[in-house]
Design an enzyme around this catalytic site. Structure first.
Site, PDB file in Angstrom:
ATOM      1  N   ASP A 154       0.843  -1.200   0.000  1.00 50.01           N
ATOM      2  CA  ASP A 154       0.000   0.000   0.000  1.00 50.01           C
ATOM      3  C   ASP A 154       0.877   1.249   0.000  1.00 50.01           C
ATOM      4  O   ASP A 154       1.558   1.543   0.980  1.00 50.01           O
ATOM      5  CB  ASP A 154      -0.907  -0.025   1.237  1.00 50.01           C
ATOM      6  CG  ASP A 154      -1.856   1.168   1.262  1.00 50.01           C
ATOM      7  OD1 ASP A 154      -1.737   2.059   0.396  1.00 50.01           O
ATOM      8  OD2 ASP A 154      -2.718   1.203   2.162  1.00 50.01           O
ATOM      9  N   ALA A 167       0.060   3.445  -8.816  1.00 49.41           N
ATOM     10  CA  ALA A 167      -0.077   4.906  -8.865  1.00 49.41           C
ATOM     11  C   ALA A 167      -1.519   5.284  -8.609  1.00 49.41           C
ATOM     12  O   ALA A 167      -2.436   4.468  -8.813  1.00 49.41           O
ATOM     13  CB  ALA A 167       0.346   5.438 -10.242  1.00 49.41           C
ATOM     14  N   THR A 179      -4.216   6.916 -10.254  1.00 49.56           N
ATOM     15  CA  THR A 179      -4.389   7.242 -11.673  1.00 49.56           C
ATOM     16  C   THR A 179      -5.761   7.850 -12.015  1.00 49.56           C
ATOM     17  O   THR A 179      -6.073   8.027 -13.187  1.00 49.56           O
ATOM     18  CB  THR A 179      -4.184   5.977 -12.551  1.00 49.56           C
ATOM     19  OG1 THR A 179      -5.054   4.946 -12.071  1.00 49.56           O
ATOM     20  CG2 THR A 179      -2.748   5.501 -12.525  1.00 49.56           C
ATOM     21  N   TYR A 220       7.168   4.681 -13.449  1.00 46.24           N
ATOM     22  CA  TYR A 220       6.438   5.168 -14.630  1.00 46.24           C
ATOM     23  C   TYR A 220       5.869   6.552 -14.362  1.00 46.24           C
ATOM     24  O   TYR A 220       5.357   6.824 -13.268  1.00 46.24           O
ATOM     25  CB  TYR A 220       5.298   4.196 -15.002  1.00 46.24           C
ATOM     26  CG  TYR A 220       5.850   2.829 -15.261  1.00 46.24           C
ATOM     27  CD1 TYR A 220       6.380   2.503 -16.495  1.00 46.24           C
ATOM     28  CD2 TYR A 220       5.924   1.889 -14.226  1.00 46.24           C
ATOM     29  CE1 TYR A 220       6.961   1.263 -16.721  1.00 46.24           C
ATOM     30  CE2 TYR A 220       6.503   0.644 -14.441  1.00 46.24           C
ATOM     31  CZ  TYR A 220       7.019   0.346 -15.686  1.00 46.24           C
ATOM     32  OH  TYR A 220       7.603  -0.870 -15.894  1.00 46.24           O
ATOM     33  N   THR A 240       4.276  10.220 -16.814  1.00 47.88           N
ATOM     34  CA  THR A 240       3.250  10.548 -17.805  1.00 47.88           C
ATOM     35  C   THR A 240       3.586  11.798 -18.614  1.00 47.88           C
ATOM     36  O   THR A 240       4.309  12.682 -18.137  1.00 47.88           O
ATOM     37  CB  THR A 240       1.909  10.784 -17.060  1.00 47.88           C
ATOM     38  OG1 THR A 240       0.970  11.369 -17.938  1.00 47.88           O
ATOM     39  CG2 THR A 240       2.072  11.710 -15.870  1.00 47.88           C
ATOM     40  N   ASP A 241       3.013  11.879 -19.807  1.00 53.25           N
ATOM     41  CA  ASP A 241       3.141  13.120 -20.598  1.00 53.25           C
ATOM     42  C   ASP A 241       2.398  14.268 -19.912  1.00 53.25           C
ATOM     43  O   ASP A 241       2.580  15.424 -20.291  1.00 53.25           O
ATOM     44  CB  ASP A 241       2.572  12.920 -21.999  1.00 53.25           C
ATOM     45  CG  ASP A 241       1.078  12.723 -21.970  1.00 53.25           C
ATOM     46  OD1 ASP A 241       0.627  11.590 -21.754  1.00 53.25           O
ATOM     47  OD2 ASP A 241       0.334  13.716 -22.124  1.00 53.25           O
ATOM     48  N   TYR A 250      -3.088  15.573 -10.949  1.00 53.32           N
ATOM     49  CA  TYR A 250      -2.461  14.263 -11.224  1.00 53.32           C
ATOM     50  C   TYR A 250      -1.066  14.478 -11.820  1.00 53.32           C
ATOM     51  O   TYR A 250      -0.085  13.878 -11.350  1.00 53.32           O
ATOM     52  CB  TYR A 250      -3.357  13.466 -12.183  1.00 53.32           C
ATOM     53  CG  TYR A 250      -2.688  12.264 -12.800  1.00 53.32           C
ATOM     54  CD1 TYR A 250      -2.460  11.103 -12.069  1.00 53.32           C
ATOM     55  CD2 TYR A 250      -2.272  12.282 -14.140  1.00 53.32           C
ATOM     56  CE1 TYR A 250      -1.842  10.001 -12.646  1.00 53.32           C
ATOM     57  CE2 TYR A 250      -1.658  11.190 -14.721  1.00 53.32           C
ATOM     58  CZ  TYR A 250      -1.444  10.055 -13.977  1.00 53.32           C
ATOM     59  OH  TYR A 250      -0.830   8.967 -14.546  1.00 53.32           O
ATOM     60  N   LYS A 287       2.535  13.371 -10.187  1.00 50.88           N
ATOM     61  CA  LYS A 287       3.465  12.473 -10.878  1.00 50.88           C
ATOM     62  C   LYS A 287       4.823  13.150 -11.052  1.00 50.88           C
ATOM     63  O   LYS A 287       5.867  12.510 -10.929  1.00 50.88           O
ATOM     64  CB  LYS A 287       2.898  12.065 -12.242  1.00 50.88           C
ATOM     65  CG  LYS A 287       1.656  11.195 -12.199  1.00 50.88           C
ATOM     66  CD  LYS A 287       1.880   9.825 -11.587  1.00 50.88           C
ATOM     67  CE  LYS A 287       2.786   8.939 -12.418  1.00 50.88           C
ATOM     68  NZ  LYS A 287       2.943   7.589 -11.807  1.00 50.88           N
ATOM     69  N   TRP A 301      -1.507   7.448 -22.734  1.00 51.21           N
ATOM     70  CA  TRP A 301      -2.699   6.786 -23.285  1.00 51.21           C
ATOM     71  C   TRP A 301      -2.606   5.246 -23.173  1.00 51.21           C
ATOM     72  O   TRP A 301      -2.754   4.530 -24.159  1.00 51.21           O
ATOM     73  CB  TRP A 301      -2.912   7.200 -24.745  1.00 51.21           C
ATOM     74  CG  TRP A 301      -3.227   8.641 -24.967  1.00 51.21           C
ATOM     75  CD1 TRP A 301      -2.984   9.702 -24.132  1.00 51.21           C
ATOM     76  CD2 TRP A 301      -3.851   9.206 -26.130  1.00 51.21           C
ATOM     77  NE1 TRP A 301      -3.419  10.864 -24.704  1.00 51.21           N
ATOM     78  CE2 TRP A 301      -3.944  10.599 -25.929  1.00 51.21           C
ATOM     79  CE3 TRP A 301      -4.327   8.658 -27.333  1.00 51.21           C
ATOM     80  CZ2 TRP A 301      -4.506  11.448 -26.868  1.00 51.21           C
ATOM     81  CZ3 TRP A 301      -4.875   9.521 -28.276  1.00 51.21           C
ATOM     82  CH2 TRP A 301      -4.967  10.887 -28.042  1.00 51.21           C
TER      83      TRP A 301
HETATM   84  P1  NDP Z   1      -3.801   1.435 -13.374  1.00 52.08           P
HETATM   85  O1  NDP Z   1      -4.744   2.458 -12.857  1.00 52.08           O
HETATM   86  O2  NDP Z   1      -4.280   0.363 -14.288  1.00 52.08           O
HETATM   87  O3  NDP Z   1      -3.061   0.719 -12.158  1.00 52.08           O
HETATM   88  C1  NDP Z   1      -2.619   1.423 -11.053  1.00 52.08           C
HETATM   89  C2  NDP Z   1      -2.513   0.430  -9.929  1.00 52.08           C
HETATM   90  O4  NDP Z   1      -2.091   1.145  -8.768  1.00 52.08           O
HETATM   91  C3  NDP Z   1      -3.849  -0.245  -9.593  1.00 52.08           C
HETATM   92  O5  NDP Z   1      -3.656  -1.647  -9.514  1.00 52.08           O
HETATM   93  C4  NDP Z   1      -4.199   0.349  -8.241  1.00 52.08           C
HETATM   94  O6  NDP Z   1      -4.834  -0.568  -7.379  1.00 52.08           O
HETATM   95  C5  NDP Z   1      -2.830   0.645  -7.705  1.00 52.08           C
HETATM   96  N1  NDP Z   1      -2.898   1.598  -6.600  1.00 52.08           N
HETATM   97  C6  NDP Z   1      -3.590   2.752  -6.501  1.00 52.08           C
HETATM   98  N2  NDP Z   1      -3.422   3.290  -5.284  1.00 52.08           N
HETATM   99  C7  NDP Z   1      -2.604   2.448  -4.602  1.00 52.08           C
HETATM  100  C8  NDP Z   1      -2.067   2.446  -3.309  1.00 52.08           C
HETATM  101  N3  NDP Z   1      -2.343   3.408  -2.435  1.00 52.08           N
HETATM  102  N4  NDP Z   1      -1.265   1.430  -2.954  1.00 52.08           N
HETATM  103  C9  NDP Z   1      -0.997   0.423  -3.809  1.00 52.08           C
HETATM  104  N5  NDP Z   1      -1.486   0.366  -5.049  1.00 52.08           N
HETATM  105  C10 NDP Z   1      -2.273   1.367  -5.447  1.00 52.08           C
HETATM  106  O7  NDP Z   1      -2.603   2.246 -14.025  1.00 52.08           O
HETATM  107  P2  NDP Z   1      -1.706   1.889 -15.289  1.00 52.08           P
HETATM  108  O8  NDP Z   1      -1.229   0.488 -15.205  1.00 52.08           O
HETATM  109  O9  NDP Z   1      -2.411   2.346 -16.497  1.00 52.08           O
HETATM  110  O10 NDP Z   1      -0.505   2.898 -15.025  1.00 52.08           O
HETATM  111  C11 NDP Z   1       0.821   2.462 -14.752  1.00 52.08           C
HETATM  112  C12 NDP Z   1       1.720   3.683 -14.652  1.00 52.08           C
HETATM  113  O11 NDP Z   1       1.683   4.400 -15.882  1.00 52.08           O
HETATM  114  C13 NDP Z   1       1.313   4.680 -13.557  1.00 52.08           C
HETATM  115  O12 NDP Z   1       2.485   5.204 -12.992  1.00 52.08           O
HETATM  116  C14 NDP Z   1       0.591   5.771 -14.321  1.00 52.08           C
HETATM  117  O13 NDP Z   1       0.686   7.010 -13.651  1.00 52.08           O
HETATM  118  C15 NDP Z   1       1.361   5.766 -15.627  1.00 52.08           C
HETATM  119  N6  NDP Z   1       0.608   6.276 -16.761  1.00 52.08           N
HETATM  120  C16 NDP Z   1      -0.636   5.763 -17.067  1.00 52.08           C
HETATM  121  C17 NDP Z   1      -1.351   6.253 -18.146  1.00 52.08           C
HETATM  122  C18 NDP Z   1      -2.709   5.735 -18.485  1.00 52.08           C
HETATM  123  O14 NDP Z   1      -3.280   6.167 -19.512  1.00 52.08           O
HETATM  124  N7  NDP Z   1      -3.281   4.781 -17.729  1.00 52.08           N
HETATM  125  C19 NDP Z   1      -0.790   7.311 -19.010  1.00 52.08           C
HETATM  126  C20 NDP Z   1       0.525   7.749 -18.624  1.00 52.08           C
HETATM  127  C21 NDP Z   1       1.182   7.239 -17.551  1.00 52.08           C
HETATM  128  P3  NDP Z   1      -6.427  -0.685  -7.316  1.00 52.08           P
HETATM  129  O15 NDP Z   1      -6.817  -1.352  -8.599  1.00 52.08           O
HETATM  130  O16 NDP Z   1      -6.636  -1.512  -6.099  1.00 52.08           O
HETATM  131  O17 NDP Z   1      -6.932   0.731  -7.208  1.00 52.08           O
END
Ligand code: NDP
Length: 297
Positions: free
Chosen positions: A40, A64, A66, A103, A105-106, A129, A133, A154
């Site tokens: 967490d 993250a 997100t 990771y 982001t743009d 956000y 980041k 994206w």
């Molecule tokens: P997701 O939203 O699919 O996954 C994020 C994960 O983080 C989820 O499994 C979520 O868990 C978990 N999470 C959130 N809060 C916590 C917490 N407090 N402790 C532990 N886990 C937590 O994101 P992506 O896989 O799409 O993103 C991966 C990376 O890429 C991130 O760093 C994001 O910022 C970056 N990114 C993403 C983009 C996008 O379009 N998605 C674009 C640009 C960058 P739960 O499901 O339980 O909430």
């Protein structure tokens, strides 16, 4: 090599479970504690204790906050998860001599102009956000630990919700859709991000000079409107029955959201391709693969 993966159930985290597995012993965590290990990111003390207990050679952080619009009101939580947790990971990586792979982001950029952003361009996030980041990136760099930060854009995967699936659902039910046409970027598959991460880790552990910030996105560019048209045309070709007759291009201003979005999400990936001798496929190839999976074709 012992690898600690955080955020194993996110889009990218899920694919990392696959791509990192052949590199060594993989301890993959999500937000709920397992065997006394907490993944967490909002509990900074527990995060620190977990890293010390696992004692990894590489930390890969795919977790993250997100929820881009919600981050405008949940600012403290977004700051803790996206910013402060990165500092904890970086400090622990530093004291262990471990690598931290992260990771971003743009959305750290302003979205002005139409030139693809380079790694050293000035940052100026438009929303909370993006600011959170950016704070995470800065904490990692300031700490001085060995790191790779991949800024991407994206992101989609076949698992969970994504823009393409939403468009397919809407296109089945509605004759007319309005889709934003003035935001441009490159849809990037979680699979590609995870594969590139594994390849980059293999190289950077033997050539630490490659450490740094990199832009990682599929090749090419498209607007959300163009992306929607691509998805709909592909689905039609596969014989899907769709009600949609017209997809209207609209401006961002016609679709107000709590968080402002950048218009220019183009990322220049030259540095990544050159330093790691990688080829990044065009966005259509990954999207087609995902659509085949989603449509079961
Ligand atoms: P997701 O939203 O699919 O996954 C994020 C994960 O983080 C989820 O499994 C979520 O868990 C978990 N999470 C959130 N809060 C916590 C917490 N407090 N402790 C532990 N886990 C937590 O994101 P992506 O896989 O799409 O993103 C991966 C990376 O890429 C991130 O760093 C994001 O910022 C970056 N990114 C993403 C983009 C996008 O379009 N998605 C674009 C640009 C960058 P739960 O499901 O339980 O909430």
């Amino acid at each position: 090599m012992k690898i600690l993966l955080l955020g194993k159930n996110g889009q990218v985290g899920w694919e990392l479970q696959r791509s990192l597995a052949p590199l060594g012993e993989l301890i993959a965590l999500y937000r709920h504690p397992v065997d006394g290990l907490s993944g967490d990111l909002s509990d900074l003390d527990a995060l620190r204790a977990t890293i010390r207990q696992v004692n990894p050679d590489v930390i890969v952080n795919a977790a993250a906050y997100t929820a881009v619009d919600k981050a405008e009101s949940e600012t403290r939580l977004a700051d803790r998860v996206n910013g402060e947790a990165c500092r904890v990971m970086a400090e622990e990586a530093m004291s262990l001599g471990a690598w931290l792979i992260h990771y971003s982001t743009d959305y750290v950029f302003s979205g002005e102009g139409s030139k693809p952003w380079q790694e050293n361009d000035a940052v100026a996030p438009l929303n909370h956000y993006g600011a959170s980041k950016l704070a995470g990136e800065q904490a990692i760099v300031e700490t001085g630990c060995k790191h790779l930060i991949f800024r991407t854009s994206w992101v989609y995967s076949a698992r969970g919700n994504n823009f393409a699936k939403t468009m397919l659902c809407l296109a089945r039910d509605r004759e007319s859709l309005n889709v934003i046409a003035d935001q441009v970027g490159a849809p990037t598959g979680a699979e590609l991000i995870a594969d590139v991460t594994a390849l980059a880790i293999q190289q950077v552990v033997v050539r630490p000079v490659l450490a740094g910030i990199y832009h990682l996105a599929a090749a090419g560019e498209v607007s959300w409107h163009g992306y929607a048209n691509h998805v709909i045309a592909f689905a039609r070709l596969q014989g899907e029955a769709l009600a949609v007759k017209v997809v209207n291009p609209i401006d961002t201003t016609a679709y107000p959201t709590p968080a402002r979005r950048p218009l220019n999400s183009r990322l220049n990936t030259q540095k990544l391709r050159d330093n790691f001798s990688l080829h990044l496929p065009d966005w259509q190839s990954g999207v087609t693969r995902m659509l085949r999976e989603v449509l079961n074709k």
